[in-house]
Design an enzyme around this catalytic site. Structure first.
Site, short mmCIF file in Angstrom:
data_model
loop_
_atom_site.label_atom_id
_atom_site.label_comp_id
_atom_site.label_asym_id
_atom_site.label_seq_id
_atom_site.Cartn_x
_atom_site.Cartn_y
_atom_site.Cartn_z
N GLU A 225 -10.98 -1.97 6.49
CA GLU A 225 -9.61 -2.36 6.85
C GLU A 225 -9.18 -1.78 8.20
O GLU A 225 -7.98 -1.78 8.51
CB GLU A 225 -8.62 -1.93 5.76
CG GLU A 225 -8.92 -2.43 4.36
CD GLU A 225 -8.76 -3.94 4.20
OE1 GLU A 225 -8.43 -4.61 5.19
OE2 GLU A 225 -8.99 -4.42 3.08
N HIS B 200 -3.40 2.89 2.80
CA HIS B 200 -3.51 1.72 1.92
C HIS B 200 -3.98 2.19 0.56
O HIS B 200 -4.85 3.06 0.46
CB HIS B 200 -4.50 0.72 2.52
CG HIS B 200 -4.93 -0.34 1.56
ND1 HIS B 200 -4.04 -1.20 0.96
CD2 HIS B 200 -6.16 -0.67 1.07
CE1 HIS B 200 -4.70 -2.01 0.16
NE2 HIS B 200 -5.99 -1.72 0.20
N HIS C 236 -3.97 1.17 -4.09
CA HIS C 236 -3.83 0.17 -5.16
C HIS C 236 -3.04 0.78 -6.33
O HIS C 236 -3.57 0.90 -7.44
CB HIS C 236 -5.21 -0.26 -5.68
CG HIS C 236 -6.15 -0.79 -4.66
ND1 HIS C 236 -7.51 -0.90 -4.88
CD2 HIS C 236 -5.95 -1.28 -3.40
CE1 HIS C 236 -8.11 -1.42 -3.81
NE2 HIS C 236 -7.18 -1.65 -2.89
N GLU D 131 17.34 7.55 -6.00
CA GLU D 131 17.09 7.91 -4.60
C GLU D 131 16.24 6.90 -3.83
O GLU D 131 15.95 7.11 -2.65
CB GLU D 131 16.52 9.33 -4.52
CG GLU D 131 17.58 10.30 -5.01
CD GLU D 131 17.26 11.76 -4.79
OE1 GLU D 131 16.20 12.06 -4.24
OE2 GLU D 131 18.09 12.58 -5.19
N HIS E 120 -2.94 -7.07 -4.66
CA HIS E 120 -4.01 -6.23 -4.11
C HIS E 120 -3.55 -4.77 -4.03
O HIS E 120 -4.20 -3.88 -4.58
CB HIS E 120 -4.43 -6.76 -2.72
CG HIS E 120 -5.49 -5.93 -2.06
ND1 HIS E 120 -6.45 -6.46 -1.24
CD2 HIS E 120 -5.74 -4.59 -2.07
CE1 HIS E 120 -7.25 -5.50 -0.80
NE2 HIS E 120 -6.83 -4.36 -1.29
P1 13P Z 1 -12.93 0.28 2.19
O1 13P Z 1 -13.87 0.93 1.19
O2 13P Z 1 -13.68 -0.52 3.22
O3 13P Z 1 -11.98 1.26 2.79
O4 13P Z 1 -12.06 -0.79 1.39
C1 13P Z 1 -11.27 -0.41 0.30
C2 13P Z 1 -10.11 -1.31 0.08
O5 13P Z 1 -9.16 -0.93 -0.59
C3 13P Z 1 -10.13 -2.66 0.69
O6 13P Z 1 -8.89 -3.28 0.62
ZN ZN Z 2 -7.57 -2.42 -0.98
#
Ligand code: 13P
Ligand code: ZN
Length: 292
Positions: free
Chosen positions: A137, A160, A162, A190, A231
């Site tokens: 990413e 980033h 999940h 808050e 995602h």
């Molecule tokens: P990477 O292992 O390449 O960082 O990817 C993980 C991910 O969450 C892709 O959206």
């Molecule tokens: Zn991801």
């Protein structure tokens, strides 16, 4: 002593005076953030990635910046074509592609890399010692850094992840920025003070591509949080704590939503109360995200 001997001696002197990179505060912060994200169940397997813009002078206390170990392309999984001019020469610490957050703290040198952005590639200064490379990413991260630095010169971190409940909420809540943000703000007192700018939302898109990077960066012109539908989430901030805290607060609100969405709602935080909170915390909130 000949010229070459002097050069060698100078190189050795630099090495001797360098501090141990594993004790660097930015390496520790990466280890702690990834460990916490794994512990909270946000980043299964290799899910998630972090990039952190570093201060060159600080890095030079630990590494010889003239020593480039390898060079690899800027691309993620697909060919990348975007202008990185504003980031040329900038140094980042970045999680590696395919690396598991649960393993970072035990072996930072295999799972993290310190890289310098060049015109058409990435120069590795430390890390990825098993032949690895930056997250797939990276295009999205670099584009987000450029957008956030324009909005805030003190910006440093892109994260980033999940997170479970945020992701669950994507499947049962309308994916409309105003409605989604409003629901999150209603879930914890808050929330409006922590992310007064709200949450941007992208539709499901192919990850690892320039397209999703460009779309995320566009949203980051106005939001520090962007949901990648079904995602995960992107967060941006001045520090690791701020960025982590933004995602953590959204995730907490989403958890409360998911614990209560199927039950009759008897009480709620009203828009008028959110306005009072925004006034108290002196935050400039998205007025168009409140109803009345
Ligand atoms: P990477 O292992 O390449 O960082 O990817 C993980 C991910 O969450 C892709 O959206
Ligand atoms: Zn991801």
């Amino acid at each position: 002593m000949g010229f070459m001997d002097e050069l060698k001696k100078a190189g050795k002197d630099i090495k001797r005076s360098l501090m141990d990179i594993k004790s660097a505060p930015f390496v520790k912060e990466m280890c702690e953030a990834t460990a916490n994200m794994y512990r909270l169940g946000w980043d299964e397997r290799n899910g998630g990635n972090i990039s952190y813009l570093l201060d060159e002078k600080q890095v030079a206390e630990y590494l010889d910046l003239k020593n480039v170990i390898r060079i690899f392309p800027l691309a993620g999984v697909n060919a990348a074509e975007f202008d990185v001019t504003p980031l040329i020469g900038k140094i980042f610490i970045v999680t590696g592609t395919g690396k598991y957050f649960k393993n970072v703290a035990a072996d930072p040198e295999a799972n993290l890399g310190i890289v310098r952005i060049a015109k058409d590639g990435v120069e590795l200064l430390w890390g990825y010692n098993d032949g690895g490379r930056t997250t797939s990413e990276l295009p999205a991260h670099l584009m987000c850094h450029m957008a956030r630095l324009k909005a805030d010169p003190e910006h440093r971190v892109v994260m980033h992840s999940h997170p479970t409940y945020t992701l669950a909420m994507n499947f049962v809540h309308e994916l409309d920025e105003k409605k989604f943000t409003h629901t999150l703000w209603e879930m914890c007192t808050e929330c409006i003070a922590v992310f007064p700018d709200g949450v941007g939302i992208l539709p499901w898109m192919l990850c690892g591509t320039n397209g999703i990077g460009e779309a995320t960066a566009k949203k980051m012109e106005e939001f520090r949080l962007v949901i990648w539908s079904m995602h995960g989430i992107y967060g941006a901030g001045r520090t690791m704590d701020e960025t982590f805290g933004l995602i953590e607060t959204v995730e907490k609100a989403a958890q409360i939503y998911m614990l209560t969405a199927h039950l009759p709602r008897i009480n709620t935080i009203k828009d008028s109360q959110m306005r009072e909170l925004a006034k108290l915390f002196k935050v400039n909130y998205r007025k168009d995200f409140l109803d009345d």
